[in-house]
Design a protein around this motif. Structure first.
Motif, short mmCIF file in Angstrom:
data_model
loop_
_atom_site.label_atom_id
_atom_site.label_comp_id
_atom_site.label_asym_id
_atom_site.label_seq_id
_atom_site.Cartn_x
_atom_site.Cartn_y
_atom_site.Cartn_z
N ASP A 1 28.72 51.07 41.91
CA ASP A 1 29.18 50.18 42.68
C ASP A 1 29.51 48.82 42.23
N ALA A 2 28.45 48.39 41.78
CA ALA A 2 28.48 47.02 41.32
C ALA A 2 29.49 46.94 40.06
N GLU A 3 29.50 47.88 39.30
CA GLU A 3 30.42 47.86 38.07
C GLU A 3 31.80 47.69 38.39
N LEU A 4 32.23 48.44 39.50
CA LEU A 4 33.51 48.78 39.93
C LEU A 4 33.87 47.30 40.49
N ILE A 5 33.01 46.64 41.47
CA ILE A 5 33.42 45.43 42.04
C ILE A 5 33.82 44.39 40.73
N ILE A 6 32.76 44.18 39.87
CA ILE A 6 32.74 43.61 38.87
C ILE A 6 33.91 43.57 37.85
N LEU A 7 34.39 44.83 37.65
CA LEU A 7 35.60 45.08 36.92
C LEU A 7 36.87 44.51 37.69
N ALA A 8 36.70 44.75 38.83
CA ALA A 8 38.20 44.20 39.84
C ALA A 8 38.12 42.77 39.53
N ASP A 9 36.72 42.17 39.81
CA ASP A 9 36.78 40.62 39.85
C ASP A 9 37.37 40.18 38.19
N GLN A 10 36.97 40.89 37.18
CA GLN A 10 37.20 40.65 35.80
C GLN A 10 38.84 40.62 35.80
N ASP B 1 15.83 52.51 55.52
CA ASP B 1 15.23 51.88 54.48
C ASP B 1 16.02 52.29 53.19
N ALA B 2 16.46 53.33 52.88
CA ALA B 2 17.09 53.76 51.76
C ALA B 2 18.35 52.97 51.50
N CYS B 3 19.04 53.06 52.76
CA CYS B 3 20.36 52.29 52.61
C CYS B 3 20.23 50.75 52.29
N LYS B 4 19.21 50.31 53.04
CA LYS B 4 18.76 48.69 52.80
C LYS B 4 18.61 48.61 51.37
N ALA B 5 17.75 49.46 50.77
CA ALA B 5 17.48 49.33 49.42
C ALA B 5 18.55 49.29 48.56
N TYR B 6 19.48 50.22 48.81
CA TYR B 6 20.64 50.62 48.02
C TYR B 6 21.57 49.37 48.20
N HIS B 7 21.54 48.98 49.25
CA HIS B 7 22.67 47.80 49.32
C HIS B 7 21.99 46.52 48.82
N GLU B 8 20.90 46.42 48.96
CA GLU B 8 20.20 45.11 48.10
C GLU B 8 20.56 45.19 46.71
N GLU B 9 20.23 46.24 46.31
CA GLU B 9 20.46 46.58 44.55
C GLU B 9 21.65 46.06 44.27
N VAL B 10 22.97 46.52 44.97
CA VAL B 10 24.20 46.31 44.74
C VAL B 10 24.54 44.64 44.59
N ARG B 11 24.06 44.12 45.83
CA ARG B 11 23.95 42.71 45.89
C ARG B 11 23.28 41.91 44.71
N ASP B 12 22.00 42.51 44.30
CA ASP B 12 21.23 41.75 43.13
C ASP B 12 22.22 41.88 42.03
N LEU B 13 22.61 42.95 41.63
CA LEU B 13 23.20 43.44 40.51
C LEU B 13 24.74 42.42 40.50
N LEU B 14 25.31 42.23 41.60
CA LEU B 14 26.56 41.38 41.48
C LEU B 14 26.08 39.94 41.18
#
Length: 420
Positions: free
Chosen positions: A142-151, A229-242
């Motif tokens: 998820d983070a990769e794709l957002i980063i590539l669009a930003d790039q 909890d699983a969705c919260k953790a998933y979303h936090e990891e996306v945010r952290d990676l970005l």
């Protein structure tokens, strides 16, 4: 002028403007090609059911905007209104997910069609570049794709865009939120069509842009309060990676996008210089779409960026792309023998990768030089009978006006040196 015009809500791309659109497509595709994404191309039309199942029967796209047709054999087809369902269908049909290398990473570019009210930035025919990563549930994708669009956008020179980010939860926690939201919405003063949408997909009501609806949505239940909890953790990891990648984003708890298949991560790229049609692209995770269209469980994520909208964003920021010249050298023959010889020179230059053109139509020197000026060529090659008798051509720098006699055998090398 032709008797016919482009259909309402569509447009033609013609030179030199078309070069800008090509450059935008190439800039968006470049980081994808560099990140393991392979090119895929799908038909311009598909089975209607592919979109009604995948995109969602409650969406405006399916209920109002699809161009549909019945074939002579009785099949119901639709011009593709978006790319994800088509790409996933093609990947499943080709069994790409069985090749043992997940995720399957694909990118595509093409035209899409929606019957909308035409306005600047919103057409009935539009162009997108999209990317899909199929078959893996990983916040890094998820983070990769957002980063590539930003790039891609930053490579084009864009700076005044924002990334909106949200999580829509999954099949475990979203039903609980759905019930709470439906209870809230049923108490509002809404029209009949919106009330019908409440029962089919209440999250779509949050995406309603009408001020009279948005005013009543103040105080609506917020999805983040219902995430498991699983969705919260998933979303936090996306945010952290970005954040670790230096990509700036904004949390937007009302962001739901216009398609029913999204789960968990959803995001949108917006540009404030475009007025009400501010979205230039977006996407998200769609973990259940494969099963919706008859495939196996294949968690996936992707996005599509609008080429038309991106061009408008560039114009809003006053950005002029550095486009390669369509013609570097223009040959002007004076006489039949020169015509034969210079046509050979042009052919040789093209084989060596030099953009070259030729004065067609046996026009005189004045008319041919006007064509050379219009072509934007940096150099012209002019030759007449006397030049050929001496074994030379006249190489003219169109910027400085300097003209030099160059041996015919050295023309290609002289041009390459000057262009370098």
């Amino acid at each position: 002028m032709s008797t016919f015009k482009a259909p309402k809500g569509t447009y033609d791309l013609t030179p030199p403007e078309s070069a800008k659109y090509l450059a935008v497509r190439e800039a968006i595709a470049a980081p994808l090609k560099n990140s393991g994404y392979g090119y895929i191309e799908t038909p311009g039309f598909e089975d209607v059911a592919l979109f009604s199942r995948g995109v969602g029967e409650s969406t405006d796209i399916v209920t109002k905007e699809m161009y549909t047709l019945t074939t002579k054999g009785g099949s119901q087809l639709a011009l593709r209104p978006e790319g994800t369902a088509s790409v996933l269908r093609a990947a499943l049909e080709a069994n790409l997910h069985k090749l043992g290398n997940l995720p399957v990473k694909l990118w595509y570019s093409g035209s899409y069609y929606r019957y909308e009210r035409p306005q600047k930035g919103r057409y009935r025919h539009f162009s997108q570049v999209g990317a899909e990563a199929i078959g893996a549930e990983d916040p890094a994708l998820d983070a990769e794709l957002i980063i590539l669009a930003d790039q891609a956008y930053r490579a084009l020179g864009l700076r005044n865009f924002r990334i909106l980010l949200n999580s829509l939860g999954d099949k475990e926690c979203r039903p609980v939120y759905r019930d709470a939201l439906q209870g809230f919405l049923r108490e509002l003063d809404l029209d009949e069509e919106t009330r019908r949408r409440i029962e089919i997909n209440p999250l779509r009501v949050l995406d309603d842009k009408r001020p009279e609806v948005q005013k009543q949505l103040v105080g609506a239940p917020v999805l983040r309060d219902y995430l498991c909890d699983a969705c919260k953790a998933y979303h936090e990891e996306v945010r952290d990676l970005l954040s670790a990648a230096g990509v700036v984003y904004e949390d937007d708890e009302k962001l739901v996008r216009g398609l029913d298949y999204y789960t968990r991560t959803t995001f949108e790229f917006v540009h404030d210089g475009l007025g009400s049609q501010s979205a230039v692209g977006g996407g998200g995770r769609y973990d259940g779409l494969s099963e919706m269209i008859g495939g196996p469980a294949l968690p996936s994520v992707g996005w599509a960026l609008g080429v038309d909208r991106t061009v408008l964003a560039l114009e809003a920021e006053g950005i002029e792309l550095e486009l390669p010249a369509s013609t570097s050298v223009f040959a002007v023959p004076l006489g039949e023998e020169a015509r034969r010889v210079l046509f050979g020179v042009v052919t040789q230059l093209r084989r060596e990768g030099v953009a070259a053109d030729f004065a067609y139509g046996n026009r005189g020197l004045k008319g041919a030089m006007k064509s050379a000026n219009r072509s934007g060529a940096r150099f012209t090659i002019v030759a007449g009978e006397r030049d050929l008798a001496e074994g030379v051509v006249q190489l003219k720098d169109m910027e400085s006006g300097e003209q030099t006699a160059v041996p015919l055998s050295d023309v290609a090398e002289a041009v390459r040196e000057r262009l370098a």
